[in-house]
Write a protein that holds these residues in place. Structure first.
Motif, PDB file in Angstrom:
ATOM      1  N   CYS A   1       0.873  -1.173   0.000  1.00  0.00           N
ATOM      2  CA  CYS A   1       0.000   0.000   0.000  1.00  0.00           C
ATOM      3  C   CYS A   1       0.907   1.219   0.000  1.00  0.00           C
TER       4      CYS A   1
ATOM      5  N   SER B   1      -0.023   4.203   1.195  1.00  0.00           N
ATOM      6  CA  SER B   1      -0.210   5.024   2.385  1.00  0.00           C
ATOM      7  C   SER B   1      -1.012   4.232   3.417  1.00  0.00           C
ATOM      8  N   LEU B   2      -0.792   4.548   4.671  1.00  0.00           N
ATOM      9  CA  LEU B   2      -1.371   3.755   5.761  1.00  0.00           C
ATOM     10  C   LEU B   2      -2.740   4.290   6.189  1.00  0.00           C
ATOM     11  N   CYS B   3      -3.746   3.424   6.193  1.00  0.00           N
ATOM     12  CA  CYS B   3      -5.042   3.792   6.775  1.00  0.00           C
ATOM     13  C   CYS B   3      -4.969   3.386   8.244  1.00  0.00           C
TER      14      CYS B   3
ATOM     15  N   TYR C   1      -7.056   2.631  10.521  1.00  0.00           N
ATOM     16  CA  TYR C   1      -7.917   1.588  11.087  1.00  0.00           C
ATOM     17  C   TYR C   1      -7.450   0.198  10.653  1.00  0.00           C
ATOM     18  N   CYS C   2      -6.424   0.125   9.816  1.00  0.00           N
ATOM     19  CA  CYS C   2      -6.087  -1.118   9.106  1.00  0.00           C
ATOM     20  C   CYS C   2      -5.666  -2.262  10.031  1.00  0.00           C
TER      21      CYS C   2
ATOM     22  N   CYS D   1      -5.013  -5.291   8.255  1.00  0.00           N
ATOM     23  CA  CYS D   1      -4.623  -6.269   7.211  1.00  0.00           C
ATOM     24  C   CYS D   1      -3.126  -6.538   7.264  1.00  0.00           C
TER      25      CYS D   1
ATOM     26  N   LYS E   1      -0.130  -5.954   5.473  1.00  0.00           N
ATOM     27  CA  LYS E   1       0.296  -5.093   4.360  1.00  0.00           C
ATOM     28  C   LYS E   1       1.676  -4.511   4.635  1.00  0.00           C
TER      29      LYS E   1
ATOM     30  N   GLY F   1      -5.634  -7.481  -0.974  1.00  0.00           N
ATOM     31  CA  GLY F   1      -4.401  -6.967  -0.374  1.00  0.00           C
ATOM     32  C   GLY F   1      -4.629  -6.450   1.025  1.00  0.00           C
ATOM     33  N   GLY F   2      -3.757  -5.495   1.398  1.00  0.00           N
ATOM     34  CA  GLY F   2      -2.972  -4.613   0.588  1.00  0.00           C
ATOM     35  C   GLY F   2      -3.778  -3.896  -0.493  1.00  0.00           C
ATOM     36  N   THR F   3      -3.081  -3.459  -1.493  1.00  0.00           N
ATOM     37  CA  THR F   3      -3.696  -2.737  -2.603  1.00  0.00           C
ATOM     38  C   THR F   3      -3.231  -3.356  -3.918  1.00  0.00           C
TER      39      THR F   3
ATOM     40  N   ASP G   1      -8.469   0.493  -4.506  1.00  0.00           N
ATOM     41  CA  ASP G   1      -8.397   1.701  -3.686  1.00  0.00           C
ATOM     42  C   ASP G   1      -8.709   2.853  -4.644  1.00  0.00           C
TER      43      ASP G   1
ATOM     44  N   ARG H   1      -7.313   8.563   5.232  1.00  0.00           N
ATOM     45  CA  ARG H   1      -7.720   8.002   3.940  1.00  0.00           C
ATOM     46  C   ARG H   1      -8.737   8.970   3.331  1.00  0.00           C
TER      47      ARG H   1
HETATM   48  S1  SF4 Z   1      -4.597  -2.752   3.314  1.00  0.00           S
HETATM   49 FE1  SF4 Z   1      -6.296  -1.397   2.753  1.00  0.00          FE
HETATM   50  S2  SF4 Z   1      -6.910  -0.511   4.728  1.00  0.00           S
HETATM   51 FE2  SF4 Z   1      -4.860  -1.368   5.027  1.00  0.00          FE
HETATM   52  S3  SF4 Z   1      -3.453   0.333   4.680  1.00  0.00           S
HETATM   53 FE3  SF4 Z   1      -3.693  -0.776   2.736  1.00  0.00          FE
HETATM   54  S4  SF4 Z   1      -5.353   0.324   1.662  1.00  0.00           S
HETATM   55 FE4  SF4 Z   1      -5.441   0.924   3.811  1.00  0.00          FE
END
Ligand code: SF4
Length: 479
Positions: A83, A85-87, A89-90, A92, A94, A134-136, A169, A206
């Motif tokens: 990814c 950039s970092l969200c 709330y994530c 996942c 990544k 993902g990820g993205t 995304d 985000r």
């Molecule tokens: S996996 Fe999705 S929610 Fe997590 S940082 Fe990457 S885009 Fe954001």
């Protein structure tokens, strides 16, 4: 096999958020897994590694141990962990990086893993479902995405009517990129929205405008994508009842074929990214519950059908049709119209299902790459299902997907007397019956329309592992 009316019956009045009584919500505010597999991934063990995976493949080739034969079509999942950039709330798996050259290196690793699978399965396996997640996945360039899909087409036979979906995304694509993905064979998109309110978007790092998303959806429709899913999250920092209501109205205006509504679970001890969220900004539990009920009510009023748990679809969408016809299934990609079958998970942390076993790849690129460099499967843990696990998997999936556990069907398939086998579970389920969530008869357990919102809690009664005290606390909230 199951009558259509068991799936959706308009027996509850959803015209206001109050149709989910707060008392009931609170009583059921315990925890339970999402059951994309049974046993759930936290039950996988390191003792189930590459050797056991090879054995599972050999057994599959001989038609031993699985519900499906070795010639049955497969689902393929590819995990792209990067990814930009970092969200905040994530939760996942990544890797946040601006170094796009990492995509090319990763494709080489995927190539090596695909080789292992085709050698292990033999021939050119047939595939009816492909998902890039993902990820993205759109972190990869158009050229890299072409390279990856061509490789997947070379290794696997994409059957006519394949469901090829990709997580997008919205900040990383435009009309030209969507056209490129369509030309590659993707026919479904899943867009991460979460919330349209700017303050909320800033609080979770985000930012993506409604206008941009609306434009993308219009472009996707012009290009002929069959189904678009939007992901939403309630319980994010700075969300209010009023702000979330605006987001809901905007989502309804966009009319996606599918909506997935998740509840944010704030676990900063477990997920580092979430430490950037101010706990004080998170809505109170009562507010979150109200927002959740408000969303369910709004979607159903807007004509969406409730698929199960927190998924909604327009009546014309394949998922809603499958639910009405009792053809719904569940795998790591969530609810699906694909028949119950094996799943190949490619990439870091990906989970595969082979016959009566599950296995998971290494979670770091280093470990994943090391195994492949040595010509080894990158599998680090998994589980082989015993007979009891298979009975419980069939039971849990029947409840999660068809909303009905048919005693005779289970008896025929597994040579057990379900009422004796599950005597303790059926007793425990009586409290759900008293709350109006299930009906238990001599023939079956049926989930009621109200019970569909709490179907995880119904299924969890049959989870042997959760019967161990304290295990539930590890899972996210039911709603
Ligand atoms: S996996 Fe999705 S929610 Fe997590 S940082 Fe990457 S885009 Fe954001």
């Amino acid at each position: 096999m199951h009558p259509e009316h068991t799936a959706i019956a308009p027996a509850i009045d959803t015209s206001s958020a109050g149709f989910l009584p707060p008392g009931l919500l609170n009583r059921l505010e315990s925890s339970g897994p999402r059951y994309t597999s049974y046993p759930t991934a936290d039950r996988f063990v390191e003792a189930h590694g590459p050797e056991q995976h090879v054995l599972a493949l050999a057994q599959r080739a001989q038609g031993i141990g699985g519900a499906v034969g070795s010639s049955a079509p497969l689902s393929v999942y590819v995990h792209v962990p990067f990814c930009e950039s970092l969200c905040y709330y994530c939760a996942c798996n990544k890797i946040v990086t601006k170094h796009h050259e990492r995509g090319a290196e990763y494709l080489k690793l995927l190539d090596a893993e695909i080789d292992m699978w085709t050698a292990g399965l033999g021939g050119r396996p047939r595939v009816t479902q492909l998902h890039l997640g993902g990820g993205t996945p759109t972190f990869l360039s158009d050229t890299e995405l072409t390279q990856l899909t061509e490789r997947l087409k070379q290794a696997f036979e994409w059957l006519p009517g394949i469901e090829a979906s990709i997580e997008v995304d919205p900040r990383t694509v435009n009309a030209a990129r969507l056209a490129h993905l369509k030309a590659l064979g993707f026919n479904r998109l899943s867009l991460g929205i979460q919330d349209f309110d700017l303050r909320v978007q800033q609080a979770v790092h985000r930012v993506q405008s409604f206008a941009d998303v609306a434009q993308l959806m219009q472009d996707a429709r012009t290009l002929g994508y069959q189904s678009i899913n939007l992901d939403l999250i309630c319980g994010l920092p700075l969300q209010t009842i009023a702000s979330f209501d605006r987001t809901l109205q905007q989502v309804i205006e966009l009319r996606p074929e599918r909506i997935a509504l998740y509840a944010y679970a704030h676990l900063p001890q477990r997920f580092k990214a979430q430490r950037r969220i101010h706990s004080a900004d998170i809505p109170l539990p009562e507010t979150r519950l109200q927002m959740h009920a408000q969303a369910i009510s709004a979607f159903m009023q807007a004509g969406y059908e409730h698929i199960g748990m927190d998924h909604f679809a327009l009546p014309s969408d394949a998922l809603a049709q499958a639910k009405r016809q009792g053809r719904l299934h569940r795998n790591f990609q969530g609810y699906t119209v694909q028949p119950d079958g094996d799943l190949i998970g490619l990439g870091v942390s990906a989970i595969s299902r082979v016959g009566a076993s599950y296995c998971q790849n290494a979670k770091t690129i280093e470990e994943y790459a090391d195994a492949l460099a040595q010509g080894q499967w990158p599998v680090v843990r998994g589980i082989a299902l015993n007979r009891d696990d298979l009975v419980r998997r069939a039971t849990i999936m029947a409840l999660m997907c068809q909303g009905r556990l048919d005693f005779q069907g289970l008896a025929d398939a597994h040579l057990i007397d379900p009422k004796k086998y599950f005597a303790a579970e059926l007793e425990a389920l009586k409290s759900h019956q008293e709350q109006g969530l299930v009906q238990i008869s001599d023939q079956a357990v049926e989930v009621t329309p109200l019970g569909w919102f709490f179907v995880r809690s119904v299924a969890a009664v049959f989870d042997r592992f959760l019967q161990l005290e304290g295990a539930r606390e590890k899972f996210s909230k039911i709603i």
